[in-house]
Motif scaffolding. Sequence first.
Motif, PDB file in Angstrom:
ATOM      1  N   VAL A  15     109.497  25.616  19.166  1.00  0.00           N
ATOM      2  CA  VAL A  15     110.068  26.930  18.875  1.00  0.00           C
ATOM      3  C   VAL A  15     110.754  26.871  17.511  1.00  0.00           C
ATOM      4  O   VAL A  15     111.367  25.859  17.155  1.00  0.00           O
ATOM      5  CB  VAL A  15     111.054  27.374  19.985  1.00  0.00           C
ATOM      6  N   HIS A  16     110.612  27.958  16.754  1.00  0.00           N
ATOM      7  CA  HIS A  16     111.183  28.044  15.411  1.00  0.00           C
ATOM      8  C   HIS A  16     112.016  29.318  15.294  1.00  0.00           C
ATOM      9  O   HIS A  16     111.714  30.319  15.939  1.00  0.00           O
ATOM     10  CB  HIS A  16     110.072  28.080  14.347  1.00  0.00           C
ATOM     11  N   GLY A  17     112.999  29.272  14.433  1.00  0.00           N
ATOM     12  CA  GLY A  17     113.869  30.422  14.226  1.00  0.00           C
ATOM     13  C   GLY A  17     113.290  31.492  13.335  1.00  0.00           C
ATOM     14  O   GLY A  17     113.758  32.628  13.339  1.00  0.00           O
ATOM     15  N   SER A  18     112.266  31.150  12.560  1.00  0.00           N
ATOM     16  CA  SER A  18     111.677  32.136  11.650  1.00  0.00           C
ATOM     17  C   SER A  18     110.178  31.900  11.504  1.00  0.00           C
ATOM     18  O   SER A  18     109.683  30.795  11.759  1.00  0.00           O
ATOM     19  CB  SER A  18     112.337  32.045  10.266  1.00  0.00           C
ATOM     20  N   LEU A  57      99.488  34.317  22.216  1.00  0.00           N
ATOM     21  CA  LEU A  57      99.091  33.055  22.830  1.00  0.00           C
ATOM     22  C   LEU A  57      97.756  33.223  23.549  1.00  0.00           C
ATOM     23  O   LEU A  57      96.879  32.376  23.442  1.00  0.00           O
ATOM     24  CB  LEU A  57     100.170  32.562  23.801  1.00  0.00           C
ATOM     25  N   ALA A  58      97.580  34.327  24.255  1.00  0.00           N
ATOM     26  CA  ALA A  58      96.319  34.592  24.961  1.00  0.00           C
ATOM     27  C   ALA A  58      95.156  34.687  23.985  1.00  0.00           C
ATOM     28  O   ALA A  58      94.055  34.190  24.264  1.00  0.00           O
ATOM     29  CB  ALA A  58      96.436  35.874  25.771  1.00  0.00           C
ATOM     30  N   LYS A  59      95.394  35.286  22.842  1.00  0.00           N
ATOM     31  CA  LYS A  59      94.340  35.405  21.825  1.00  0.00           C
ATOM     32  C   LYS A  59      93.929  34.023  21.310  1.00  0.00           C
ATOM     33  O   LYS A  59      92.741  33.734  21.157  1.00  0.00           O
ATOM     34  CB  LYS A  59      94.817  36.288  20.681  1.00  0.00           C
ATOM     35  N   PHE A  87     106.644  30.390  17.735  1.00  0.00           N
ATOM     36  CA  PHE A  87     106.204  29.131  18.305  1.00  0.00           C
ATOM     37  C   PHE A  87     105.011  28.598  17.528  1.00  0.00           C
ATOM     38  O   PHE A  87     104.217  29.366  16.997  1.00  0.00           O
ATOM     39  CB  PHE A  87     105.764  29.320  19.770  1.00  0.00           C
ATOM     40  N   THR A  88     104.914  27.271  17.501  1.00  0.00           N
ATOM     41  CA  THR A  88     103.702  26.645  16.983  1.00  0.00           C
ATOM     42  C   THR A  88     103.179  25.709  18.057  1.00  0.00           C
ATOM     43  O   THR A  88     103.947  25.165  18.851  1.00  0.00           O
ATOM     44  CB  THR A  88     103.952  25.818  15.699  1.00  0.00           C
ATOM     45  N   ILE A  89     101.868  25.567  18.054  1.00  0.00           N
ATOM     46  CA  ILE A  89     101.234  24.571  18.912  1.00  0.00           C
ATOM     47  C   ILE A  89     100.374  23.706  18.013  1.00  0.00           C
ATOM     48  O   ILE A  89      99.555  24.215  17.237  1.00  0.00           O
ATOM     49  CB  ILE A  89     100.425  25.191  20.067  1.00  0.00           C
ATOM     50  N   GLU A  90     100.629  22.411  18.058  1.00  0.00           N
ATOM     51  CA  GLU A  90      99.911  21.483  17.193  1.00  0.00           C
ATOM     52  C   GLU A  90      98.504  21.270  17.732  1.00  0.00           C
ATOM     53  O   GLU A  90      98.301  21.103  18.937  1.00  0.00           O
ATOM     54  CB  GLU A  90     100.666  20.164  17.102  1.00  0.00           C
ATOM     55  N   ASN A  91      97.544  21.284  16.835  1.00  0.00           N
ATOM     56  CA  ASN A  91      96.141  21.177  17.226  1.00  0.00           C
ATOM     57  C   ASN A  91      95.775  19.818  17.800  1.00  0.00           C
ATOM     58  O   ASN A  91      94.930  19.727  18.682  1.00  0.00           O
ATOM     59  CB  ASN A  91      95.240  21.497  16.039  1.00  0.00           C
ATOM     60  N   GLU A  92      96.388  18.767  17.330  1.00  0.00           N
ATOM     61  CA  GLU A  92      96.030  17.415  17.780  1.00  0.00           C
ATOM     62  C   GLU A  92      96.767  16.983  19.045  1.00  0.00           C
ATOM     63  O   GLU A  92      96.203  16.331  19.907  1.00  0.00           O
ATOM     64  CB  GLU A  92      96.313  16.392  16.664  1.00  0.00           C
ATOM     65  N   PHE A 116     102.295  31.552  17.215  1.00  0.00           N
ATOM     66  CA  PHE A 116     102.292  32.735  18.067  1.00  0.00           C
ATOM     67  C   PHE A 116     103.730  33.143  18.358  1.00  0.00           C
ATOM     68  O   PHE A 116     104.644  32.336  18.272  1.00  0.00           O
ATOM     69  CB  PHE A 116     101.515  32.491  19.369  1.00  0.00           C
ATOM     70  N   GLY A 117     103.923  34.404  18.666  1.00  0.00           N
ATOM     71  CA  GLY A 117     105.275  34.905  18.905  1.00  0.00           C
ATOM     72  C   GLY A 117     105.424  35.671  20.200  1.00  0.00           C
ATOM     73  O   GLY A 117     106.522  36.085  20.553  1.00  0.00           O
TER      74      GLY A 117
END
Length: 81
Positions: free
Chosen positions: A15-18, A37-39, A4-9, A31-32
């Motif tokens: 969700v991504h496959g790789s 994610l908690a970190k 997963f990615t979370i955009e900063n803006e 994060f995966g």
Amino acid sequence: MKHFTIENETNNITVHGSAKEADAVPNSERFGNEAALAKLAANWPVARLVEIYNSLPGETPVRKFMDRATAVSRIWKAIQS
């Protein structure tokens, strides 16, 4: 394994496959799992967690969370479906 990615803006979670696909997203954090994610969330304002959760489709908006751990857990659970 999902990545997963979370955009900063915009706080958009994707969700991504790789890991390679996730790493290619600019201005985002990857994060995966829930612990990762908690970190990441440890340094975020609680208001950001509320914004992220409230932007997830199908989730009932909240005003606040009891604590950071609850917020992370609910976000993680919501993005699994």
